[in-house]
Design an enzyme around this catalytic site. Sequence first.
Site, PDB file in Angstrom:
ATOM      1  N   TYR A  26      39.809  59.768  39.344  1.00  0.00           N
ATOM      2  CA  TYR A  26      41.185  59.771  39.861  1.00  0.00           C
ATOM      3  C   TYR A  26      42.098  60.661  39.019  1.00  0.00           C
ATOM      4  O   TYR A  26      41.980  60.690  37.793  1.00  0.00           O
ATOM      5  CB  TYR A  26      41.758  58.349  39.845  1.00  0.00           C
ATOM      6  CG  TYR A  26      41.202  57.448  40.917  1.00  0.00           C
ATOM      7  CD1 TYR A  26      41.182  57.831  42.263  1.00  0.00           C
ATOM      8  CD2 TYR A  26      40.711  56.185  40.585  1.00  0.00           C
ATOM      9  CE1 TYR A  26      40.682  56.982  43.235  1.00  0.00           C
ATOM     10  CE2 TYR A  26      40.217  55.329  41.549  1.00  0.00           C
ATOM     11  CZ  TYR A  26      40.199  55.729  42.877  1.00  0.00           C
ATOM     12  OH  TYR A  26      39.709  54.894  43.836  1.00  0.00           O
ATOM     13  N   LYS A  64      39.378  27.822  23.095  1.00  0.00           N
ATOM     14  CA  LYS A  64      40.318  28.027  24.203  1.00  0.00           C
ATOM     15  C   LYS A  64      39.880  29.217  25.059  1.00  0.00           C
ATOM     16  O   LYS A  64      39.013  30.007  24.634  1.00  0.00           O
ATOM     17  CB  LYS A  64      41.725  28.258  23.632  1.00  0.00           C
ATOM     18  CG  LYS A  64      41.838  29.497  22.749  1.00  0.00           C
ATOM     19  CD  LYS A  64      43.136  29.497  21.943  1.00  0.00           C
ATOM     20  CE  LYS A  64      43.227  30.748  21.095  1.00  0.00           C
ATOM     21  NZ  LYS A  64      44.361  30.699  20.153  1.00  0.00           N
TER      22      LYS A  64
END
Length: 380
Positions: free
Chosen positions: A266, A46
């Site tokens: 950041y 999957k």
Amino acid sequence: MTVNMRMPESLASATGTITVDLAQIVTNWRALANKVAPAQCAAVVKADAYGLGAERVIAALARAGCSAFFIATPDEAELARKLAPQACIFALDGLVGNSAAAFDRLSVTPVLSTLDDVVAWSALSRSRGAKLPAALHIDTGLNRLGLPVRDVRRLAAEPTMMAGVELKLVMSHLASADNPRDPKNRDQLLAFETLSALFPGVPRSLAASDGLMLGAAYHFDLVRPGYALYGGQASQSSPAPVKPAVTVAARILAVADVVPGETVGYSATWRARRPSRIATIAAGYADGIPRSASAPDGRPGGHVLISGHLAPIVGRVSMDLITVDVTDLPEGAAMPGEFAKLVAEGLTIEDAGFAAGTIGYEILTRLGHRFTRLYLDDTP
Ligand SMILES: *Cc1c(COP(=O)(O)O)cnc(C)c1O
């Protein structure tokens, strides 16, 4: 073993690569099949074979003789059928929306988890005058998908609800199989034995990658590993007989000096305490590097491998980039244009997951589309 580089010109400008060793995936599947014999070993493919490329992985496993595949969604079922024309394909999400007709056309076996789905699939079978295959998912304590006990008993008492359906598998899923000491495993095993006995003669399946390491009592007729096929170690204490099959690398874009007192990234979360060298690498959270792999003060974060040396991620992981401290690496070890390894020998997917407060499964399945996928072929 050959390196199949389908897009050499795009590799020259690739920001990152995922190298998938198909031969190792096949070897892993064989080792697991060997471990659980005489039970059958299916392959869970999957989510695009856990992000590694279902197209190549399913084809390789089918060539190796794997004859049962589990996928989740109708789209995944369609692709799996194309790649493995003879195999039994189980669709874990069941009858999503109006997918029943497509499953019938593709000869895909839906995993039914609600009485409504059972009744709908039975009605389609009867209207088609054919015995359509189905698997029954029963809940034994995970409380996710799966028929609750009351509905299992009702179905067993009223077999006409399933008239026309060929029951190919009764299955359940374990909640805590990664921890062999958790008593919940035994509880679910006993519940599964009791409830599956209501469907005598139907093959049974309980274990995924971690469950199959709990011992033969958990193997029944078929096991359903996904993560272990790709080299993942799902159990906390019993290593599966598999080896890593995936390497992830990303390009070093720049290496720069940072003077003491300067900050990186950041929100200026990391401050140089000594003359430092910082390498900027072309992979960020848009590529599946968790933002939580940033090292806030006091907690170790993620690492990368550069020329065989571990280097810590410092400052915030941003969308396209991470910054790593290469001050302690030998002179010349980190060079712009070279690749840093994000997952490799010495830095497992479990390591990468743990450092970011998550699991290897999430690292693997979130690796993004900007990585160029390379395949080490399963054929000589
Ligand atoms: C995903 C899944 C598996 C495979 O699990 P792994 O831990 O990757 O081996 C097996 N069964 C069910 C129901 C699943 O959802």
